[in-house]
Design a protein around this motif. Sequence first.
Motif, mmCIF file in Angstrom:
data_model
loop_
_atom_site.group_PDB
_atom_site.id
_atom_site.type_symbol
_atom_site.label_atom_id
_atom_site.label_comp_id
_atom_site.label_asym_id
_atom_site.label_seq_id
_atom_site.Cartn_x
_atom_site.Cartn_y
_atom_site.Cartn_z
ATOM 1 N N LYS A 34 -3.859 8.863 -1.745
ATOM 2 C CA LYS A 34 -4.041 8.631 -0.140
ATOM 3 C C LYS A 34 -5.298 8.737 0.247
ATOM 4 O O LYS A 34 -5.709 8.151 1.329
ATOM 5 C CB LYS A 34 -3.134 9.664 0.335
ATOM 6 N N THR A 38 -5.829 3.870 0.537
ATOM 7 C CA THR A 38 -5.121 3.607 1.791
ATOM 8 C C THR A 38 -5.932 3.394 2.856
ATOM 9 O O THR A 38 -7.123 3.679 2.861
ATOM 10 C CB THR A 38 -4.223 4.648 2.130
ATOM 11 N N TRP A 147 -4.995 -1.987 -0.579
ATOM 12 C CA TRP A 147 -4.759 -0.782 -0.659
ATOM 13 C C TRP A 147 -3.332 -0.668 -0.394
ATOM 14 O O TRP A 147 -2.415 -1.725 -0.026
ATOM 15 C CB TRP A 147 -5.485 0.046 0.493
ATOM 16 N N PHE A 148 -2.591 0.621 -0.554
ATOM 17 C CA PHE A 148 -1.170 0.935 -0.284
ATOM 18 C C PHE A 148 -1.046 0.589 0.994
ATOM 19 O O PHE A 148 -1.655 0.849 1.928
ATOM 20 C CB PHE A 148 -0.837 2.278 -0.722
ATOM 21 N N GLY A 149 0.182 -0.155 1.336
ATOM 22 C CA GLY A 149 0.739 -0.591 2.539
ATOM 23 C C GLY A 149 0.115 -1.975 2.965
ATOM 24 O O GLY A 149 0.621 -2.240 4.283
#
Length: 225
Positions: A34, A38, A147-149
């Motif tokens: 995270k 992210t 990135w994530f998201g």
Amino acid sequence: MASIVILTGAGISAESGLGTFRDKDGLWTKYELKKVATPEGFARNPRLVHEFYNARRKNAVEASPNAAHEALARLEREMPGETLIITQNVDDLHERAGSKAVWHMHGQLAGALCAACDHRWTAPLVMSHTDPCPSCGAPSTRPDIVWFGEMPYHMEDIWVALSEAALFVSIGTSGTVYPAATFAQDAAQAGAETLEMNLEPSDVSRDFDMARFGPASELVPQWVD
Ligand code: BJW
């Protein structure tokens, strides 16, 4: 469109000395996902994120393609226009092995992206968020990494490629990250045969018609040759 669509993940570059994410000594055992992968982590601590990617860029520059990357490049030369590599990897080892048809769905270490205006340019070896964007001048430089998201790159073209593939091959990926985790199912539903090559059974092994387990540097040349 290519008849053989090949998805690659961190496992194909492991024997080139680049770390995977989720193995015993993987990157996510050393860094908090995270914090470094992210948009929220980047907003909170851009310096840490750049340190993470600067170190990985240095490792990638010093690494060399292995027998698995080379075998895929050979396959493309032997079957021009018939193979497509969709890689989750941000290194350039496929290109340095000689592959031409390569889509980087999670971005590239060699890319810089302006968080203010979306301008893209070639990344220097060491980047900082205060580097000014060459287009708008904003000090908002980030790595050109998904990135994530965030939405992976080339998705519309990827869905078309999967729907037209005769064979879908997955190499060195744990099948834990979406949307790549459903590609075998998506290709199979459209009529493709599916083959998994991985060190060990993955989270999505049941989605494949055929499987070979072992190191990519052995399995991929055996399959290609
Ligand atoms: C060997 C080997 C050897 C070792 N030989 N093999 C809940 C449910 C469903 C989805 C979500 C959810 N919550 C959130 C989501 C979405 C999220 C997600 O998937 N989260 C999961 C964790 C649950 N995904 C996203 O946010 C993505 N975007 C998105 O979904 O947008 C919306 C969308 C909607 C509809 C359509 C399309 C999109 C973005 C994902 C971004 C991933 N980013 C990262 C980091 C950035 C890149 C970087 O820094 O490098 O990408 S995460 C990290 O994981 C990296 C990798 O590309 C990715 C995949 O990892 P990979 O390659 O599989 O590595 P490992 O380590 O996991 O596995 C290595 C394998 O190799 C192992 O199996 C070993 O055994 C094997 N191996 N040595 C052969 N020698």
